[in-house]
Design a protein around this motif. Structure first.
Motif, PDB file in Angstrom:
ATOM      1  N   TYR A 118      64.130 -12.769   3.970  1.00 21.82           N
ATOM      2  CA  TYR A 118      63.572 -11.286   4.156  1.00 21.82           C
ATOM      3  C   TYR A 118      64.517 -10.067   4.760  1.00 21.82           C
ATOM      4  O   TYR A 118      64.370  -9.799   5.918  1.00 21.82           O
ATOM      5  N   TYR A 176      50.518 -14.211  -8.760  1.00 20.05           N
ATOM      6  CA  TYR A 176      50.729 -14.354  -7.408  1.00 20.05           C
ATOM      7  C   TYR A 176      49.249 -14.146  -6.934  1.00 20.05           C
ATOM      8  O   TYR A 176      49.000 -12.878  -6.499  1.00 20.05           O
ATOM      9  N   GLY A 183      47.580 -14.018   5.217  1.00 18.69           N
ATOM     10  CA  GLY A 183      48.683 -14.151   4.183  1.00 18.69           C
ATOM     11  C   GLY A 183      49.053 -15.868   4.039  1.00 18.69           C
ATOM     12  O   GLY A 183      50.005 -15.865   3.033  1.00 18.69           O
ATOM     13  N   ASN A 199      54.282 -21.296   5.592  1.00 18.52           N
ATOM     14  CA  ASN A 199      55.662 -21.363   5.366  1.00 18.52           C
ATOM     15  C   ASN A 199      56.259 -22.233   6.314  1.00 18.52           C
ATOM     16  O   ASN A 199      57.629 -22.320   6.529  1.00 18.52           O
ATOM     17  N   TYR A 258      54.660 -19.161  -7.960  1.00 17.01           N
ATOM     18  CA  TYR A 258      55.811 -19.165  -7.398  1.00 17.01           C
ATOM     19  C   TYR A 258      57.115 -19.111  -8.375  1.00 17.01           C
ATOM     20  O   TYR A 258      58.191 -19.422  -7.973  1.00 17.01           O
ATOM     21  N   GLU A 296      62.414 -22.695   0.624  1.00 17.28           N
ATOM     22  CA  GLU A 296      61.150 -22.232   1.401  1.00 17.28           C
ATOM     23  C   GLU A 296      60.252 -23.492   1.139  1.00 17.28           C
ATOM     24  O   GLU A 296      60.380 -24.130   0.111  1.00 17.28           O
ATOM     25  N   SER A 310      55.949 -23.781   1.000  1.00 15.81           N
ATOM     26  CA  SER A 310      54.771 -22.878   1.173  1.00 15.81           C
ATOM     27  C   SER A 310      53.535 -24.236   0.976  1.00 15.81           C
ATOM     28  O   SER A 310      53.058 -24.263  -0.063  1.00 15.81           O
TER      29      SER A 310
HETATM   30  C1  AVI Z   1      54.885 -14.931   2.838  1.00 21.26           C
HETATM   31  N1  AVI Z   1      54.426 -16.291   2.303  1.00 21.26           N
HETATM   32  C2  AVI Z   1      53.187 -16.517   2.635  1.00 21.26           C
HETATM   33  C3  AVI Z   1      54.797 -16.368   1.065  1.00 21.26           C
HETATM   34  C4  AVI Z   1      54.109 -17.464   0.292  1.00 21.26           C
HETATM   35  O1  AVI Z   1      53.417 -17.455  -0.469  1.00 21.26           O
HETATM   36  O2  AVI Z   1      54.643 -18.405   0.854  1.00 21.26           O
HETATM   37  C5  AVI Z   1      56.276 -16.144   0.674  1.00 21.26           C
HETATM   38  C6  AVI Z   1      56.508 -16.327  -0.826  1.00 21.26           C
HETATM   39  N2  AVI Z   1      57.548 -17.096  -1.358  1.00 21.26           N
HETATM   40  C7  AVI Z   1      57.444 -16.814  -2.831  1.00 21.26           C
HETATM   41  N3  AVI Z   1      56.494 -16.074  -3.125  1.00 21.26           N
HETATM   42  C8  AVI Z   1      55.776 -15.728  -2.084  1.00 21.26           C
END
Ligand code: AVI
Length: 320
Positions: free
Chosen positions: A41, A58, A162, A167, A207, A281, A283
Motif C-alpha cells: 500500500y 471482487y 472489509g 490479511n 484475486y 499476501e 487473505s
Molecule cells: C484489504 N484486503 C481486505 C484485501 C483482501 O481482499 O484481502 C486486499 C486485496 N488483495 C487483493 N485484492 C484485494
C-alpha cells in the motif's frame, strides 16, 4: 511468520524506509520468500486497491455494502443509539456513512496511521454529518490506543469492515482483537467484516481479475522495491498468481519467477529458480464456526451475524 504484520512506518536519515528494507531483505532471504502484505500500500498500491474494489470479480466490497444498506434497522436494534463509533483504519470508505446513518451515534473516532487519510476521512464525514462530533486519532491501531477524553465515558462500537482481519495470520489477528478490546473497554461492541469460504474458482477470480488490476497491485510491490530500495528485480519476468490454500483457508498472492532470476536489493544479491515464488499476501476466508472461534479467542462474544443475499460475506457483531 512475520508476514502480514502491520507496524509503524519508520523513515531513517537517508529517506529510506528502514522497516521496509528490513522486511524485504529478511523476507527474500527465507526458504519461501515472503514480504508482509502491508507494503503493497504505497500511493500507487492504494490507488490500485481502490480500483480492485470496483472490479466485477471482487465481490467483498459490494457484498458488505449491500449488508450495510439493507440491514440497517437490524443493526440499529442490536447496537442501540448513543455509542461512539471507533473505526479502525478509516481509509476513504463509503461504508462508514451507511453505518452512521442507521445507529444514531454520539461521536465518530476514525483511527488511522496515516494523518493524510485521517484528515480526508474526518473532513468528508464532517460534511455529511454536521452535528456529529468527530475526533480523529492518528495512531497505529495494532497497539492499544488512548481514546479522546470526550468519548471516554460513552459506550463504544468498534468498526472494522472489509475483512482486513483476514490479511493477518491467526496469531496476529487474535493479538489485534485483544488490543481492540483494550482500546474499546468493557461494555463495548465490535462490528467486523469477515469474508466467507466459498468455491475456490470464485475466490481465485476475485484475486486474479480479467483486467489484470490485481496483478498490477501485486507487481507494484516489486516495482516499489526497485524504486525505493535500489532493486534490480526484472519485473517483466514475474507473474501474478492467486492460489487457494485449502489447509489454511486462505487465498495467497504470489509473484512467480518465469525464468531463473538473479537480482540485487539494497546492495544484496538474491536468486530465484524458475517457478519459485515470493509470497506477498494472505487473505483468510472464514466459516461461521472459524469466525466465531477467532473472535472468542480475541476476547469477543459474537451476538449477531448478517450475510449478503448471495451469502458471500459476513458482518458480525460481538460484545466485549
Ligand atoms: C484489504 N484486503 C481486505 C484485501 C483482501 O481482499 O484481502 C486486499 C486485496 N488483495 C487483493 N485484492 C484485494
Amino acid at each position: 511468520p512475520a508476514n502480514n504484520d502491520l507496524r509503524l512506518v519508520d523513515i531513517d536519515d537517508d529517506g529510506v524506509n528502514r522497516a521496509f528494507r528490513e522486511d524485504v531483505l529478511q523476507g527474500l532471504s527465507e526458504e519461501q520468500k515472503a514480504i508482509p502484505a502491508r507494503w503493497l500500500y504505497d500511493d500507487a498500491g492504494s490507488q490500485l486497491f481502490e480500483d480492485i474494489t470496483d472490479l466485477a470479480e471482487y465481490y467483498p466490497t459490494r457484498a458488505e455494502t449491500e449488508i450495510l444498506r439493507e440491514r440497517g434497522s437490524e443493526f440499529a436494534e442490536a447496537i442501540g443509539p448513543g455509542r461512539a463509533v471507533v473505526e479502525f483504519g478509516s481509509g476513504s470508505s463509503v461504508k462508514t456513512p451507511l453505518l452512521l446513518n442507521q445507529i444514531e451515534p454520539a461521536a465518530y473516532v476514525p483511527l488511522d496511521i496515516s494523518g493524510d487519510f485521517l484528515r480526508a476521512a474526518a473532513d468528508a464525514l464532517g460534511r455529511k454529518f454536521p452535528d456529529l462530533p468527530v475526533y480523529p486519532v492518528e495512531a497505529d491501531f495494532m497497539r492499544r490506543v488512548e481514546l479522546p477524553e470526550a468519548v471516554a465515558d460513552m459506550p463504544h462500537l468498534g468498526f472494522f469492515p472489509g475483512s482486513t482481519i483476514g490479511n493477518m495470520v491467526p496469531r496476529t489477528a487474535v493479538d489485534l482483537l485483544r488490543t481492540m478490546r483494550e482500546t474499546l473497554g468493557e461494555g463495548s461492541m465490535l462490528l467486523i467484516g469477515m469474508d466467507l469460504v466459498k468455491d475456490p474458482k470464485v475466490l481465485e477470480a476475485a484475486y486474479d481479475d480479467g483486467k489484470g488490476v490485481t496483478g498490477e497491485f501485486n507487481l507494484n510491490l516489486a516495482r516499489r522495491i526497485n524504486r525505493e530500495l535500489g532493486g534490480t528485480i526484472p519485473v517483466e519476468h514475474l507473474r501474478h498468481e492467486a492460489r487457494w490454500n485449502d489447509d489454511f483457508a486462505r487465498v495467497e498472492m504470489h509473484l512467480v519467477a518465469q525464468a531463473d532470476l538473479d537480482f540485487e536489493v539494497a546492495g544484496k544479491r538474491f536468486t530465484m529458480s524458475a517457478g519459485e515464488t515470493i509470497h506477498t499476501e494472505n487473505s483468510h476466508k472464514f466459516t461461521r464456526r472459524s469466525s466465531h472461534t477467532l473472535l472468542l479467542a480475541g476476547g469477543w462474544t459474537p451476538v449477531a451475524r448478517w450475510l449478503d443475499s448471495a451469502e458471500q460475506f459476513s458482518l458480525i457483531l460481538a460484545e466485549a
